[in-house]
Design a protein around this motif. Structure first.
Motif, PDB file in Angstrom:
ATOM      1  N   PRO A   9     -11.153 -14.663  -2.838  1.00  0.00           N
ATOM      2  CA  PRO A   9     -12.407 -14.198  -3.426  1.00  0.00           C
ATOM      3  C   PRO A   9     -12.607 -12.727  -3.069  1.00  0.00           C
ATOM      4  CG  PRO A   9     -12.832 -15.585  -1.505  1.00  0.00           C
ATOM      5  CD  PRO A   9     -11.354 -15.554  -1.703  1.00  0.00           C
ATOM      6  N   MET A  10     -13.124 -11.962  -4.004  1.00  0.00           N
ATOM      7  CA  MET A  10     -13.298 -10.518  -3.792  1.00  0.00           C
ATOM      8  C   MET A  10     -14.724 -10.120  -4.134  1.00  0.00           C
ATOM      9  SD  MET A  10      -9.854  -9.131  -5.653  1.00  0.00           S
ATOM     10  CE  MET A  10      -8.229  -9.435  -4.998  1.00  0.00           C
ATOM     11  N   THR A  11     -15.339  -9.376  -3.234  1.00  0.00           N
ATOM     12  CA  THR A  11     -16.679  -8.853  -3.473  1.00  0.00           C
ATOM     13  C   THR A  11     -16.583  -7.337  -3.559  1.00  0.00           C
ATOM     14  OG1 THR A  11     -17.679 -10.698  -2.286  1.00  0.00           O
ATOM     15  CG2 THR A  11     -19.041  -8.741  -2.550  1.00  0.00           C
ATOM     16  N   PHE A  12     -17.073  -6.792  -4.660  1.00  0.00           N
ATOM     17  CA  PHE A  12     -17.039  -5.348  -4.901  1.00  0.00           C
ATOM     18  C   PHE A  12     -18.463  -4.808  -4.866  1.00  0.00           C
ATOM     19  CE2 PHE A  12     -13.276  -7.078  -6.835  1.00  0.00           C
ATOM     20  CZ  PHE A  12     -12.290  -6.131  -6.635  1.00  0.00           C
ATOM     21  N   ILE A  13     -18.727  -3.846  -3.978  1.00  0.00           N
ATOM     22  CA  ILE A  13     -20.060  -3.233  -3.870  1.00  0.00           C
ATOM     23  C   ILE A  13     -19.902  -1.720  -3.969  1.00  0.00           C
ATOM     24  CG2 ILE A  13     -22.120  -2.948  -2.442  1.00  0.00           C
ATOM     25  CD1 ILE A  13     -21.329  -5.623  -1.078  1.00  0.00           C
ATOM     26  N   ARG A  14     -20.419  -1.135  -5.035  1.00  0.00           N
ATOM     27  CA  ARG A  14     -20.244   0.314  -5.275  1.00  0.00           C
ATOM     28  C   ARG A  14     -18.804   0.713  -4.957  1.00  0.00           C
ATOM     29  NH1 ARG A  14     -23.772   4.184  -2.409  1.00  0.00           N
ATOM     30  NH2 ARG A  14     -23.269   2.887  -0.644  1.00  0.00           N
ATOM     31  N   ALA A  15     -17.890  -0.101  -5.433  1.00  0.00           N
ATOM     32  CA  ALA A  15     -16.508  -0.024  -4.983  1.00  0.00           C
ATOM     33  C   ALA A  15     -15.707   1.109  -5.624  1.00  0.00           C
ATOM     34  CB  ALA A  15     -15.814  -1.350  -5.276  1.00  0.00           C
ATOM     35  N   PRO A  16     -14.755   1.622  -4.858  1.00  0.00           N
ATOM     36  CA  PRO A  16     -13.768   2.545  -5.434  1.00  0.00           C
ATOM     37  C   PRO A  16     -12.663   1.705  -6.079  1.00  0.00           C
ATOM     38  CG  PRO A  16     -13.306   2.225  -3.116  1.00  0.00           C
ATOM     39  CD  PRO A  16     -14.533   1.403  -3.428  1.00  0.00           C
ATOM     40  N   TYR A  17     -11.821   2.323  -6.873  1.00  0.00           N
ATOM     41  CA  TYR A  17     -10.545   1.697  -7.197  1.00  0.00           C
ATOM     42  C   TYR A  17      -9.462   2.760  -7.093  1.00  0.00           C
ATOM     43  CZ  TYR A  17     -11.315   3.127 -12.157  1.00  0.00           C
ATOM     44  OH  TYR A  17     -11.576   3.808 -13.317  1.00  0.00           O
ATOM     45  N   ILE A  18      -8.226   2.313  -7.103  1.00  0.00           N
ATOM     46  CA  ILE A  18      -7.094   3.200  -6.867  1.00  0.00           C
ATOM     47  C   ILE A  18      -6.536   3.632  -8.217  1.00  0.00           C
ATOM     48  CG2 ILE A  18      -4.818   3.359  -5.780  1.00  0.00           C
ATOM     49  CD1 ILE A  18      -6.075   0.930  -3.942  1.00  0.00           C
ATOM     50  N   GLU A  19      -6.584   4.921  -8.482  1.00  0.00           N
ATOM     51  CA  GLU A  19      -6.143   5.452  -9.777  1.00  0.00           C
ATOM     52  C   GLU A  19      -4.643   5.718  -9.823  1.00  0.00           C
ATOM     53  OE1 GLU A  19      -9.777   7.745 -11.876  1.00  0.00           O
ATOM     54  OE2 GLU A  19      -8.641   8.948 -10.464  1.00  0.00           O
ATOM     55  N   ALA A  50       1.651   6.578  -4.955  1.00  0.00           N
ATOM     56  CA  ALA A  50       2.991   7.157  -4.837  1.00  0.00           C
ATOM     57  C   ALA A  50       4.006   6.022  -5.016  1.00  0.00           C
ATOM     58  CB  ALA A  50       3.150   7.803  -3.466  1.00  0.00           C
ATOM     59  N   PRO A  51       5.237   6.325  -5.461  1.00  0.00           N
ATOM     60  CA  PRO A  51       6.238   5.273  -5.669  1.00  0.00           C
ATOM     61  C   PRO A  51       6.516   4.427  -4.421  1.00  0.00           C
ATOM     62  CG  PRO A  51       6.980   7.355  -6.608  1.00  0.00           C
ATOM     63  CD  PRO A  51       5.725   7.656  -5.851  1.00  0.00           C
ATOM     64  N   ILE A  52       6.274   4.985  -3.247  1.00  0.00           N
ATOM     65  CA  ILE A  52       6.548   4.260  -1.995  1.00  0.00           C
ATOM     66  C   ILE A  52       5.426   3.306  -1.608  1.00  0.00           C
ATOM     67  CG2 ILE A  52       8.166   5.854  -0.889  1.00  0.00           C
ATOM     68  CD1 ILE A  52       5.812   7.297   0.345  1.00  0.00           C
ATOM     69  N   VAL A  53       4.340   3.281  -2.387  1.00  0.00           N
ATOM     70  CA  VAL A  53       3.194   2.414  -2.095  1.00  0.00           C
ATOM     71  C   VAL A  53       3.323   1.119  -2.889  1.00  0.00           C
ATOM     72  CG1 VAL A  53       0.677   2.186  -2.283  1.00  0.00           C
ATOM     73  CG2 VAL A  53       1.682   4.355  -1.567  1.00  0.00           C
ATOM     74  N   GLU A  54       3.117  -0.006  -2.214  1.00  0.00           N
ATOM     75  CA  GLU A  54       3.199  -1.316  -2.867  1.00  0.00           C
ATOM     76  C   GLU A  54       1.805  -1.734  -3.352  1.00  0.00           C
ATOM     77  OE1 GLU A  54       4.906  -5.771  -1.848  1.00  0.00           O
ATOM     78  OE2 GLU A  54       4.508  -4.381  -0.196  1.00  0.00           O
ATOM     79  N   VAL A  55       1.713  -2.121  -4.612  1.00  0.00           N
ATOM     80  CA  VAL A  55       0.447  -2.625  -5.149  1.00  0.00           C
ATOM     81  C   VAL A  55       0.328  -4.093  -4.765  1.00  0.00           C
ATOM     82  CG1 VAL A  55      -0.872  -3.111  -7.259  1.00  0.00           C
ATOM     83  CG2 VAL A  55       0.400  -0.959  -7.048  1.00  0.00           C
ATOM     84  N   LEU A  56      -0.768  -4.444  -4.098  1.00  0.00           N
ATOM     85  CA  LEU A  56      -0.993  -5.824  -3.657  1.00  0.00           C
ATOM     86  C   LEU A  56      -1.887  -6.607  -4.614  1.00  0.00           C
ATOM     87  CD1 LEU A  56      -1.686  -5.365   0.183  1.00  0.00           C
ATOM     88  CD2 LEU A  56       0.451  -6.029  -0.919  1.00  0.00           C
ATOM     89  N   ALA A  57      -2.844  -5.911  -5.262  1.00  0.00           N
ATOM     90  CA  ALA A  57      -3.801  -6.636  -6.106  1.00  0.00           C
ATOM     91  C   ALA A  57      -4.364  -5.744  -7.197  1.00  0.00           C
ATOM     92  CB  ALA A  57      -4.943  -7.178  -5.253  1.00  0.00           C
ATOM     93  N   LYS A  58      -4.647  -6.394  -8.346  1.00  0.00           N
ATOM     94  CA  LYS A  58      -5.314  -5.717  -9.461  1.00  0.00           C
ATOM     95  C   LYS A  58      -6.420  -6.633  -9.975  1.00  0.00           C
ATOM     96  CE  LYS A  58      -1.545  -2.964 -11.444  1.00  0.00           C
ATOM     97  NZ  LYS A  58      -0.798  -2.690 -12.674  1.00  0.00           N
ATOM     98  N   ASP A 101      -8.796  -6.614 -13.560  1.00  0.00           N
ATOM     99  CA  ASP A 101      -8.994  -5.943 -14.854  1.00  0.00           C
ATOM    100  C   ASP A 101      -8.088  -4.715 -14.996  1.00  0.00           C
ATOM    101  OD1 ASP A 101     -10.949  -7.818 -15.486  1.00  0.00           O
ATOM    102  OD2 ASP A 101     -12.544  -6.599 -14.600  1.00  0.00           O
ATOM    103  N   GLU A 102      -6.830  -4.893 -14.607  1.00  0.00           N
ATOM    104  CA  GLU A 102      -5.812  -3.835 -14.706  1.00  0.00           C
ATOM    105  C   GLU A 102      -6.051  -2.639 -13.779  1.00  0.00           C
ATOM    106  OE1 GLU A 102      -2.886  -4.437 -16.313  1.00  0.00           O
ATOM    107  OE2 GLU A 102      -3.885  -6.359 -16.546  1.00  0.00           O
ATOM    108  N   LYS A 103      -7.063  -2.698 -12.931  1.00  0.00           N
ATOM    109  CA  LYS A 103      -7.321  -1.620 -11.966  1.00  0.00           C
ATOM    110  C   LYS A 103      -6.752  -2.047 -10.605  1.00  0.00           C
ATOM    111  CE  LYS A 103     -10.793   0.709 -14.433  1.00  0.00           C
ATOM    112  NZ  LYS A 103     -10.514   0.155 -15.704  1.00  0.00           N
ATOM    113  N   ILE A 104      -6.116  -1.099  -9.917  1.00  0.00           N
ATOM    114  CA  ILE A 104      -5.526  -1.414  -8.603  1.00  0.00           C
ATOM    115  C   ILE A 104      -6.637  -1.486  -7.557  1.00  0.00           C
ATOM    116  CG2 ILE A 104      -3.904  -0.659  -6.817  1.00  0.00           C
ATOM    117  CD1 ILE A 104      -2.432   0.935  -9.069  1.00  0.00           C
ATOM    118  N   VAL A 105      -6.702  -2.614  -6.846  1.00  0.00           N
ATOM    119  CA  VAL A 105      -7.759  -2.810  -5.843  1.00  0.00           C
ATOM    120  C   VAL A 105      -7.201  -3.151  -4.461  1.00  0.00           C
ATOM    121  CG1 VAL A 105      -9.500  -3.454  -7.561  1.00  0.00           C
ATOM    122  CG2 VAL A 105      -8.117  -5.256  -6.481  1.00  0.00           C
ATOM    123  N   GLY A 106      -5.876  -3.176  -4.337  1.00  0.00           N
ATOM    124  CA  GLY A 106      -5.269  -3.439  -3.035  1.00  0.00           C
ATOM    125  C   GLY A 106      -3.875  -2.853  -2.972  1.00  0.00           C
ATOM    126  N   VAL A 107      -3.572  -2.154  -1.882  1.00  0.00           N
ATOM    127  CA  VAL A 107      -2.249  -1.538  -1.703  1.00  0.00           C
ATOM    128  C   VAL A 107      -1.777  -1.682  -0.262  1.00  0.00           C
ATOM    129  CG1 VAL A 107      -2.471   0.208  -3.537  1.00  0.00           C
ATOM    130  CG2 VAL A 107      -3.238   0.754  -1.221  1.00  0.00           C
TER     131      VAL A 107
END
Length: 194
Positions: free
Chosen positions: A129-139, A142-150, A152-158
């Motif tokens: 479960p994820m709670t977003f409050i005035r949240a940022p997202y990751i735009e 870098a290629p060396i960063v692993e995306v953990l979660a999205k 609505d197609e927005k990256i929310v975990g790395v």
């Protein structure tokens, strides 16, 4: 396991409660001497990133914390904590710790009214479960960063090396999966350094 939690401002108490329930010791990080504790990892909580960044600087914690993270101490940055870790902010000229090679958009989902809850898969953890409050997202990452979660197609975990960055608040749900994952990362890192 000793987990440091930045306790200058924001939602640090909720993280403390979960970390204790998972059997680890909590060290509140409020001043430079607290970083002399032998901690196995650190959580940067949600709150107000500008206020936290200013306090980190004023208290002489910013550079020391940056060096500790760069030397491999596991860190989990949540919401404001993610902003503190980010190398670049797309809608702000500030840089705080700048250890995570990503670009973050602050308040990307709007003000308080733009807050919402969701459920999504986090790589290596499962559905959380994820709670977003005035949240940022990751735009950008870098290629060396692993995306953990999205969401609505927005990256929310790395994940990058021993750094985990999250747009959402895992401490405001009844699931301890994310904290358990982080504590396990701290344990592995601790064993590696023995």
């Amino acid at each position: 396991m000793k987990i440091g939690i930045l306790a200058l401002q924001g939602a640090f108490i909720e993280h403390e409660e979960i970390v204790r329930k998972l059997g680890a010791t909590v060290i509140e990080i409020r001043q430079l001497s607290d970083l002399e504790e032998d901690i196995d990892g650190i959580i940067l909580p949600g709150g107000e990133s500008t206020a936290q960044g200013k306090l980190l600087k004023e208290l002489g914690l910013l550079q020391v914390l940056k060096e500790i993270i760069q030397s491999g101490l596991p860190v989990m940055g949540v919401c404001a904590g993610l902003i503190l870790l980010a190398e670049k902010l797309s809608n702000d000229t500030k840089q705080h710790l700048g250890t995570l090679p990503i670009k973050v958009k602050r308040n990307a989902y709007g003000r308080q009214l733009g807050s919402f809850s969701s459920q999504s898969i986090v790589k290596d953890i499962g559905t959380v479960p994820m709670t977003f409050i005035r949240a940022p997202y990751i735009e950008e990452v870098a290629p060396i960063v692993e995306v953990l979660a999205k969401v609505d197609e927005k990256i929310v975990g790395v994940c990058f090396q021993n750094q985990i960055g999250l747009s959402f608040h895992p401490e405001l749900t009844n699931s301890f999966k994310v904290h358990h994952y982080f504590i396990e990362l701290c344990k592995k890192n601790s064993l590696k350094n023995l």
